[in-house]
Design a protein around this motif. Structure first.
Motif, short mmCIF file in Angstrom:
data_model
loop_
_atom_site.label_atom_id
_atom_site.label_comp_id
_atom_site.label_asym_id
_atom_site.label_seq_id
_atom_site.Cartn_x
_atom_site.Cartn_y
_atom_site.Cartn_z
N ILE A 38 21.89 -44.33 76.81
CA ILE A 38 23.06 -43.87 77.59
C ILE A 38 22.99 -44.49 78.99
O ILE A 38 22.19 -44.07 79.82
CB ILE A 38 23.11 -42.33 77.72
N PRO A 39 23.84 -45.49 79.27
CA PRO A 39 23.80 -46.14 80.58
C PRO A 39 23.94 -45.15 81.74
O PRO A 39 23.24 -45.26 82.75
CB PRO A 39 24.97 -47.12 80.54
N LEU A 40 24.85 -44.19 81.61
CA LEU A 40 25.12 -43.26 82.73
C LEU A 40 24.55 -41.87 82.43
O LEU A 40 25.21 -40.85 82.66
CB LEU A 40 26.63 -43.19 83.00
N LEU A 87 36.82 -39.21 78.35
CA LEU A 87 35.84 -39.78 77.42
C LEU A 87 34.59 -38.93 77.19
O LEU A 87 34.11 -38.82 76.07
CB LEU A 87 35.41 -41.16 77.91
N HIS A 88 34.02 -38.39 78.26
CA HIS A 88 32.69 -37.79 78.15
C HIS A 88 32.56 -36.66 77.12
O HIS A 88 31.60 -36.67 76.35
CB HIS A 88 32.19 -37.33 79.52
N PRO A 89 33.51 -35.71 77.06
CA PRO A 89 33.34 -34.65 76.04
C PRO A 89 33.30 -35.21 74.63
O PRO A 89 32.51 -34.77 73.79
CB PRO A 89 34.58 -33.75 76.25
N ARG A 90 34.15 -36.21 74.35
CA ARG A 90 34.19 -36.79 73.00
C ARG A 90 32.91 -37.57 72.71
O ARG A 90 32.38 -37.51 71.60
CB ARG A 90 35.42 -37.71 72.89
N ILE A 91 32.43 -38.32 73.71
CA ILE A 91 31.21 -39.10 73.52
C ILE A 91 30.01 -38.17 73.34
O ILE A 91 29.18 -38.38 72.45
CB ILE A 91 31.00 -40.05 74.72
N ARG A 92 29.93 -37.12 74.16
CA ARG A 92 28.83 -36.14 74.06
C ARG A 92 28.73 -35.55 72.66
O ARG A 92 27.64 -35.44 72.10
CB ARG A 92 29.07 -34.98 75.04
N GLN A 93 29.87 -35.16 72.12
CA GLN A 93 29.91 -34.53 70.81
C GLN A 93 29.36 -35.47 69.73
O GLN A 93 28.53 -35.08 68.91
CB GLN A 93 31.36 -34.13 70.48
N LEU A 94 29.82 -36.72 69.75
CA LEU A 94 29.35 -37.69 68.74
C LEU A 94 27.87 -38.01 68.90
O LEU A 94 27.14 -38.16 67.92
CB LEU A 94 30.16 -38.98 68.84
N ILE A 95 27.41 -38.14 70.16
CA ILE A 95 25.98 -38.40 70.41
C ILE A 95 25.15 -37.27 69.82
O ILE A 95 24.15 -37.50 69.14
CB ILE A 95 25.70 -38.56 71.92
N ARG A 96 25.56 -36.05 70.09
CA ARG A 96 24.80 -34.88 69.60
C ARG A 96 24.72 -34.90 68.07
O ARG A 96 23.64 -34.71 67.49
CB ARG A 96 25.47 -33.60 70.09
N GLU A 97 25.85 -35.17 67.42
CA GLU A 97 25.87 -35.20 65.95
C GLU A 97 24.94 -36.28 65.40
O GLU A 97 24.18 -36.05 64.46
CB GLU A 97 27.30 -35.44 65.45
N ARG A 98 25.00 -37.48 65.98
CA ARG A 98 24.19 -38.60 65.47
C ARG A 98 22.70 -38.37 65.72
O ARG A 98 21.85 -38.69 64.91
CB ARG A 98 24.62 -39.91 66.12
N ASP A 137 23.54 -45.41 70.13
CA ASP A 137 24.02 -46.25 71.22
C ASP A 137 25.30 -45.66 71.81
O ASP A 137 26.36 -45.69 71.17
CB ASP A 137 24.27 -47.67 70.67
N ALA A 138 25.21 -45.12 73.03
CA ALA A 138 26.37 -44.47 73.64
C ALA A 138 27.51 -45.46 73.89
O ALA A 138 28.68 -45.09 73.79
CB ALA A 138 25.96 -43.80 74.95
N ASP A 139 27.17 -46.72 74.20
CA ASP A 139 28.23 -47.72 74.41
C ASP A 139 29.02 -47.95 73.13
O ASP A 139 30.24 -48.09 73.15
CB ASP A 139 27.64 -49.06 74.89
N GLN A 140 28.30 -48.00 72.01
CA GLN A 140 28.96 -48.17 70.70
C GLN A 140 29.87 -46.98 70.42
O GLN A 140 31.01 -47.13 69.98
CB GLN A 140 27.90 -48.33 69.61
#
Length: 200
Positions: free
Chosen positions: A114-116, A86-97, A29-32
């Motif tokens: 991912i809403p956006l 925000l986006h680089p940090r969010i991208r990195q965590l999404i990829r790992e999960r 969940d990207a929002d989370q």
């Protein structure tokens, strides 16, 4: 199988995500994740406070989302600045999960909500992109009801995203969520069956 799930604001994406999880999909969940990266003590929160000022922080040091929202929804440059933080940090965590869940559950689809997805250019690395769709008028009505916004406020939020019709055009799979919950669920069941995915 890795599916990117997106849609417009107030299109019912969370409802569809839950239906997929109920059938056995694993969810990122990207929002989370976006909430996690701005927890007190995180570098992203410090960067936001430096860019937007201490007024975007509550007394307890957490992010005042409402205040920040008021700033970025009315100022395109502010919105871009926030995304760059925000986006680089969010991208990195999404990829790992995503990678971790795919390795743990190789027979289960991994849904990345991912809403956006399109707006942030995060369309790489998915087997399919699924868009939850409702016509704009329905989107507008639901958003006004859900968030207690007037028509102009709701329209500003909708207009800050790519149009739902454009998202529908770019999708590999469209789930029409403008009818009843049963009608939406029937589409999920049909999709699951067509893909030959394992039952929960």
């Amino acid at each position: 199988m890795i599916i990117g799930l997106t849609g417009g604001i107030a299109c019912g994406k969370s409802t569809v995500a839950q239906m997929l999880v109920d059938r056995g999909a694993r969810l990122v969940d990207a929002d989370q994740i976006a909430r996690e990266v701005v927890m007190p003590g995180c570098p992203a929160l410090r960067a936001i406070a430096e860019r937007f000022g201490q007024t975007v922080l509550k007394e307890d040091g957490t992010l005042d989302r409402k205040r920040l929202g008021e700033i970025v929804f009315s100022d395109p440059q502010a919105k871009r600045d926030l995304e760059q933080i925000l986006h680089p940090r969010i991208r990195q965590l999404i990829r790992e999960r995503k990678e971790s869940l795919a390795a743990e559950h190789p027979r289960r689809p991994v849904i990345v909500d991912i809403p956006l997805l399109f707006e942030s250019g995060m369309t790489e690395g998915y087997d399919e992109i699924m868009v939850v769709y409702v016509p704009e008028e329905v989107q507008l009505r639901r958003l006004m009801e859900r968030d207690g916004l007037n028509r102009e406020q709701a329209m500003n939020r909708i207009r800050s995203q790519m149009s739902i019709e454009e998202k529908k055009r770019l999708a590999d799979v469209v789930i029409d969520n403008s009818g009843t919950l049963k009608e939406t669920e029937d589409q999920i069941i049909d999709y699951w069956t067509r893909k030959g995915l394992p039952m929960p």
